[in-house]
Design a protein around this motif. Structure first.
Motif, PDB file in Angstrom:
ATOM      1  N   PHE A 120     -20.743  26.670 -48.435  1.00 44.93           N
ATOM      2  CA  PHE A 120     -22.002  25.946 -48.215  1.00 44.93           C
ATOM      3  C   PHE A 120     -21.793  24.449 -48.404  1.00 44.93           C
ATOM      4  CE2 PHE A 120     -23.048  30.168 -49.821  1.00 44.93           C
ATOM      5  CZ  PHE A 120     -23.769  30.644 -48.733  1.00 44.93           C
ATOM      6  N   VAL A 121     -22.143  23.675 -47.377  1.00 44.23           N
ATOM      7  CA  VAL A 121     -21.948  22.237 -47.419  1.00 44.23           C
ATOM      8  C   VAL A 121     -23.272  21.548 -47.080  1.00 44.23           C
ATOM      9  CG1 VAL A 121     -20.661  20.287 -46.477  1.00 44.23           C
ATOM     10  CG2 VAL A 121     -19.561  22.534 -46.660  1.00 44.23           C
ATOM     11  N   PRO A 122     -23.936  20.925 -48.078  1.00 47.08           N
ATOM     12  CA  PRO A 122     -25.146  20.159 -47.764  1.00 47.08           C
ATOM     13  C   PRO A 122     -24.755  18.859 -47.060  1.00 47.08           C
ATOM     14  CG  PRO A 122     -24.646  20.027 -50.108  1.00 47.08           C
ATOM     15  CD  PRO A 122     -23.640  20.935 -49.501  1.00 47.08           C
ATOM     16  N   PHE A 123     -25.608  18.381 -46.176  1.00 45.56           N
ATOM     17  CA  PHE A 123     -25.285  17.136 -45.475  1.00 45.56           C
ATOM     18  C   PHE A 123     -26.539  16.313 -45.197  1.00 45.56           C
ATOM     19  CE2 PHE A 123     -26.095  20.197 -42.137  1.00 45.56           C
ATOM     20  CZ  PHE A 123     -26.897  19.478 -41.260  1.00 45.56           C
ATOM     21  N   ILE A 124     -26.311  15.038 -45.011  1.00 43.41           N
ATOM     22  CA  ILE A 124     -27.327  14.078 -44.561  1.00 43.41           C
ATOM     23  C   ILE A 124     -26.704  13.298 -43.422  1.00 43.41           C
ATOM     24  CG2 ILE A 124     -28.691  12.043 -45.174  1.00 43.41           C
ATOM     25  CD1 ILE A 124     -28.672  13.054 -48.059  1.00 43.41           C
TER      26      ILE A 124
END
Length: 134
Positions: free
Chosen positions: A124-128
């Motif tokens: 899981f990789v959160p991104f903006i």
């Protein structure tokens, strides 16, 4: 603040290209038979392809959160990620958008490859991200 109606908003983003630090890095919108913006396709910084599909019935609209799902590859055809997120387009002038997006990407294949080498990483990789529609 200048407000525009729905038809004007759709015209604002018609036939635009997108560029930014986002998925895709360089993209082009796709419209359905009713001229509603349903998705964007393009090239990402992993030398692959990215696809985003907007979930709302009226497609991508400025000045509100637009939820989407997407997927992409790296190195042309290597399956890289699946994503869920939201994008918020800010109307600039009358025909350009500045967009902020955030979400969560899942990179299962890369995680499995790393685990086979004894390296444990989260899939899981959160991104903006941000982009301009020109």
């Amino acid at each position: 603040l200048h407000r525009v109606d729905r038809r004007q908003r759709q015209m604002c983003i018609r036939d635009r290209s997108q560029i930014g630090l986002d998925f895709p890095f360089l993209g082009w919108p796709r419209y359905d038979e009713n001229q509603v913006l349903r998705s964007i396709r393009g090239i990402n910084l992993g030398f692959g392809f990215s696809f985003r599909y907007f979930m709302a019935e009226d497609g991508l609209q400025p000045e509100r959160f637009n939820f989407y799902w997407g997927w992409g590859t790296m190195l042309l055809f290597w399956p890289a990620y699946v994503e869920l997120g939201a994008i918020y387009p800010f109307l600039m002038d009358s025909d350009k958008l500045f967009c902020l997006s955030f979400g969560l990407a899942v990179q299962v294949l890369m995680s499995l490859i790393m685990m086979s080498q004894g390296i444990v990483i989260s899939p899981f990789v959160p991104f903006i991200g941000w982009s301009f529609w020109l």
